[in-house]
Design an enzyme around this catalytic site. Structure first.
Site, PDB file in Angstrom:
ATOM      1  CD  GLU A  91       3.838 -26.024  -1.692  1.00  0.00           C
ATOM      2  OE1 GLU A  91       2.791 -25.467  -2.075  1.00  0.00           O
ATOM      3  OE2 GLU A  91       4.257 -27.090  -2.165  1.00  0.00           O
ATOM      4  CB  CYS A 104      -2.109 -18.769   1.674  1.00  0.00           C
ATOM      5  SG  CYS A 104      -2.668 -20.462   1.829  1.00  0.00           S
ATOM      6  CB  CYS A 111      -2.785 -32.733   5.667  1.00  0.00           C
ATOM      7  SG  CYS A 111      -4.467 -32.608   6.306  1.00  0.00           S
ATOM      8  CB  CYS A 115      -8.951 -34.131   0.797  1.00  0.00           C
ATOM      9  SG  CYS A 115      -9.598 -33.629   2.394  1.00  0.00           S
ATOM     10  CB  CYS A 118      -5.837 -32.070  -1.059  1.00  0.00           C
ATOM     11  SG  CYS A 118      -4.632 -31.102  -0.134  1.00  0.00           S
ATOM     12  CD  GLU A 159      -8.545 -29.252   9.428  1.00  0.00           C
ATOM     13  OE1 GLU A 159      -8.841 -29.132   8.233  1.00  0.00           O
ATOM     14  OE2 GLU A 159      -9.012 -28.512  10.314  1.00  0.00           O
ATOM     15  CB  SER A 190      -9.586 -23.026   5.402  1.00  0.00           C
ATOM     16  OG  SER A 190     -10.213 -23.978   4.585  1.00  0.00           O
ATOM     17  CB  SER A 213     -12.789 -27.696   2.953  1.00  0.00           C
ATOM     18  OG  SER A 213     -11.802 -26.702   3.016  1.00  0.00           O
ATOM     19  CG  LEU A 214     -20.036 -28.564   2.178  1.00  0.00           C
ATOM     20  CD1 LEU A 214     -20.046 -29.274   3.523  1.00  0.00           C
ATOM     21  CD2 LEU A 214     -21.246 -27.636   2.074  1.00  0.00           C
ATOM     22  CG  ASN A 289      -5.629 -25.384  -8.504  1.00  0.00           C
ATOM     23  OD1 ASN A 289      -5.459 -24.761  -9.537  1.00  0.00           O
ATOM     24  ND2 ASN A 289      -5.834 -24.807  -7.336  1.00  0.00           N
ATOM     25  CB  CYS A 332      -0.920 -25.347  -0.288  1.00  0.00           C
ATOM     26  SG  CYS A 332      -0.295 -23.712   0.033  1.00  0.00           S
TER      27      CYS A 332
HETATM   28  N1  SAH Z   1      -7.022 -28.358   5.688  1.00  0.00           N
HETATM   29  C1  SAH Z   1      -7.782 -27.190   5.566  1.00  0.00           C
HETATM   30  C2  SAH Z   1      -7.006 -26.001   5.084  1.00  0.00           C
HETATM   31  C3  SAH Z   1      -5.973 -26.230   4.013  1.00  0.00           C
HETATM   32  S1  SAH Z   1      -6.571 -26.669   2.427  1.00  0.00           S
HETATM   33  C4  SAH Z   1      -8.984 -27.428   4.681  1.00  0.00           C
HETATM   34  O1  SAH Z   1      -9.052 -28.457   4.037  1.00  0.00           O
HETATM   35  O2  SAH Z   1      -9.870 -26.583   4.674  1.00  0.00           O
HETATM   36  C5  SAH Z   1      -7.106 -25.111   1.792  1.00  0.00           C
HETATM   37  C6  SAH Z   1      -8.202 -25.205   0.776  1.00  0.00           C
HETATM   38  O3  SAH Z   1      -7.725 -25.708  -0.480  1.00  0.00           O
HETATM   39  C7  SAH Z   1      -9.329 -26.133   1.202  1.00  0.00           C
HETATM   40  O4  SAH Z   1     -10.573 -25.540   0.951  1.00  0.00           O
HETATM   41  C8  SAH Z   1      -9.074 -27.328   0.333  1.00  0.00           C
HETATM   42  O5  SAH Z   1     -10.195 -28.123   0.235  1.00  0.00           O
HETATM   43  C9  SAH Z   1      -8.633 -26.673  -0.955  1.00  0.00           C
HETATM   44  N2  SAH Z   1      -7.979 -27.544  -1.922  1.00  0.00           N
HETATM   45  C10 SAH Z   1      -7.139 -28.563  -1.704  1.00  0.00           C
HETATM   46  N3  SAH Z   1      -6.752 -29.139  -2.863  1.00  0.00           N
HETATM   47  C11 SAH Z   1      -7.359 -28.437  -3.848  1.00  0.00           C
HETATM   48  C12 SAH Z   1      -7.372 -28.542  -5.268  1.00  0.00           C
HETATM   49  N4  SAH Z   1      -6.681 -29.474  -5.906  1.00  0.00           N
HETATM   50  N5  SAH Z   1      -8.128 -27.654  -5.954  1.00  0.00           N
HETATM   51  C13 SAH Z   1      -8.836 -26.694  -5.317  1.00  0.00           C
HETATM   52  N6  SAH Z   1      -8.857 -26.554  -3.992  1.00  0.00           N
HETATM   53  C14 SAH Z   1      -8.146 -27.416  -3.248  1.00  0.00           C
HETATM   54 FE1  SF4 Z   2      -5.701 -31.787   4.506  1.00  0.00          FE
HETATM   55 FE2  SF4 Z   2      -7.154 -29.682   3.743  1.00  0.00          FE
HETATM   56 FE3  SF4 Z   2      -5.727 -31.098   1.961  1.00  0.00          FE
HETATM   57 FE4  SF4 Z   2      -7.898 -32.165   3.049  1.00  0.00          FE
HETATM   58  S1  SF4 Z   2      -7.811 -30.357   1.723  1.00  0.00           S
HETATM   59  S2  SF4 Z   2      -5.917 -33.172   2.801  1.00  0.00           S
HETATM   60  S3  SF4 Z   2      -7.805 -31.349   5.090  1.00  0.00           S
HETATM   61  S4  SF4 Z   2      -4.913 -29.897   3.634  1.00  0.00           S
END
Ligand code: SAH
Ligand code: SF4
Length: 352
Positions: A91, A104, A111, A115, A118, A159, A190, A213-214, A289, A332
């Site tokens: 996407e 984006c 990935c 997480c 996600c 990632e 990111s 992404s903390l 989200n 995404c």
């Molecule tokens: N893997 C990388 C970049 C892709 S994710 C990373 O994790 O930083 C892009 C951003 O979307 C990250 O900050 C991730 O933590 C966030 N993200 C993923 N799922 C989400 C959700 N359900 N709600 C809000 N942010 C989310």
């Molecule tokens: Fe991968 Fe980023 Fe999603 Fe974590 S938030 S699973 S690192 S895409």
């Protein structure tokens, strides 16, 4: 077949000289077409048909085909489901901020990081994207919308630092004058916090924005939602960030998805503030989200404001990220998950 969109101009000149005995100007002609975003050799009208045929026997041009496109009725945010030459899908999202169009892009199909909040993380990992496939996402969106994109965020599926070499090559290509020519200052990367790669990226000395992404103020919460934290804990991650900010002089952006009852209390805000104190940084709060099956809910507006206030008391600037395209949902990974669900539904209907 060789991936012609992944070469830089000098590599293509060398390649054409060695492989085909062609003069540099031919490579430059072809490179110009590729940088303009053509999808086939047939579009290269100043190249003879014989040579075009010859090229198409040795090289392929990475494309991103539009499989699905959703446009937000609220803010015209566009979400694409693209398929590559081999059929794998990812996407990309195009947003229209006041300072121009931002795309984006995805860096992997799926990935590995898993997480818990996600959609991409829940769907597993298929493969890394090549530099050409990252460029193709930009070309396809620009052509489809008839626009010029001015900013890139590497925040789609995958990632980026887990696909380090391809991402670095992409960054060099996309920012080069012979190619799409979007400067590093207009690019954000990111990461979930691969510490060894953050030190490596620091050495590249790019002027891009590093986004971390903390999503949690301590290891207990972070390890529960982000498995990567068991490999590199918060203290190691923040040490790398301080080092990065100091060496590059670039402000770090911390992403913090606010999840009701998980990481959004006043105590969490205080703990976070103490850890970030004194660092050249900014905190982006993102109301999470909700992704199917996770049970996570976004924090209330009051919680968001309380969080910002506490961070502010410690001198840390924080804002709530404007959520664009909320109707075309959302972060995404969700569109792909939905389409795959539809496909498997269709398949099971076909069978029965
Ligand atoms: N893997 C990388 C970049 C892709 S994710 C990373 O994790 O930083 C892009 C951003 O979307 C990250 O900050 C991730 O933590 C966030 N993200 C993923 N799922 C989400 C959700 N359900 N709600 C809000 N942010 C989310
Ligand atoms: Fe991968 Fe980023 Fe999603 Fe974590 S938030 S699973 S690192 S895409």
């Amino acid at each position: 077949m060789k991936d012609i969109r992944s070469y830089d101009i000098n590599e293509l000149i060398e390649e054409f000289k060695n492989e085909l005995g062609l003069p540099a100007f031919r490579a430059k002609q072809v490179y110009k077409w590729l940088s303009a975003g053509v999808d086939s050799f047939d579009e290269m009208t100043n190249i003879s048909k014989d040579l075009r045929n010859n090229l198409s026997n040795i090289y392929y041009i990475s494309v991103a085909n539009i499989e699905k496109k959703l446009v937000s009725v609220y803010d015209k945010t566009v979400k694409y489901l693209f398929s590559f030459n081999d059929g794998d899908m990812i996407e990309s999202v195009v947003m229209n901020y006041h300072h121009g169009y931002t795309i984006c892009i995805s860096t992997q199909v799926g990935c590995k990081m898993g997480c818990s909040f996600c959609a991409t993380g829940q769907s597993g990992f298929l493969r890394d994207l090549k530099p050409s496939e990252m460029l193709a996402q930009i070309h396809s969106a620009q052509k489809d919308l008839g626009i010029r994109i001015s900013n890139i965020v590497l925040m789609g599926m995958g990632e980026p630092l887990d696909n380090y070499d391809n991402v670095i090559k992409f960054l060099k290509l996309v920012s080069s004058e012979d190619n799409i020519n979007i400067g590093m200052r207009h690019i954000s990367l990111s990461t979930c916090g691969l510490v060894d790669k953050i030190y490596k990226l620091e050495e590249e000395n790019f002027q891009l924005t590093l986004s971390i992404s903390l999503h949690a103020p301590n290891d207990e919460i972070r390890s529960r939602t982000m498995p990567v934290n068991k490999r590199y804990n918060i203290s190691e991650l923040l040490t790398a960030c301080r080092h990065y900010a100091k060496t590059t002089g670039r402000r770090i952006s911390f992403e913090y998805a606010m999840i009701e009852g998980v990481n959004d209390s006043d105590e969490c805000a205080k703990e976070l503030a103490k850890k970030l104190k004194g660092m050249l940084c900014h905190v982006n709060l993102i109301p999470v989200n909700s992704v199917k099956g996770t049970g996570y809910k976004k924090s209330s507006v009051e919680r968001q404001q309380a969080f910002i206030k506490i961070l502010g008391r410690y001198g840390i600037t924080a804002t709530v990220r404007r959520t664009l395209g909320s109707d075309i949902n959302a972060s995404c990974g969700q569109l792909k998950a939905r389409v795959e669900e539809e496909i498997s539904l269709k398949k099971s209907k076909d069978i029965h």
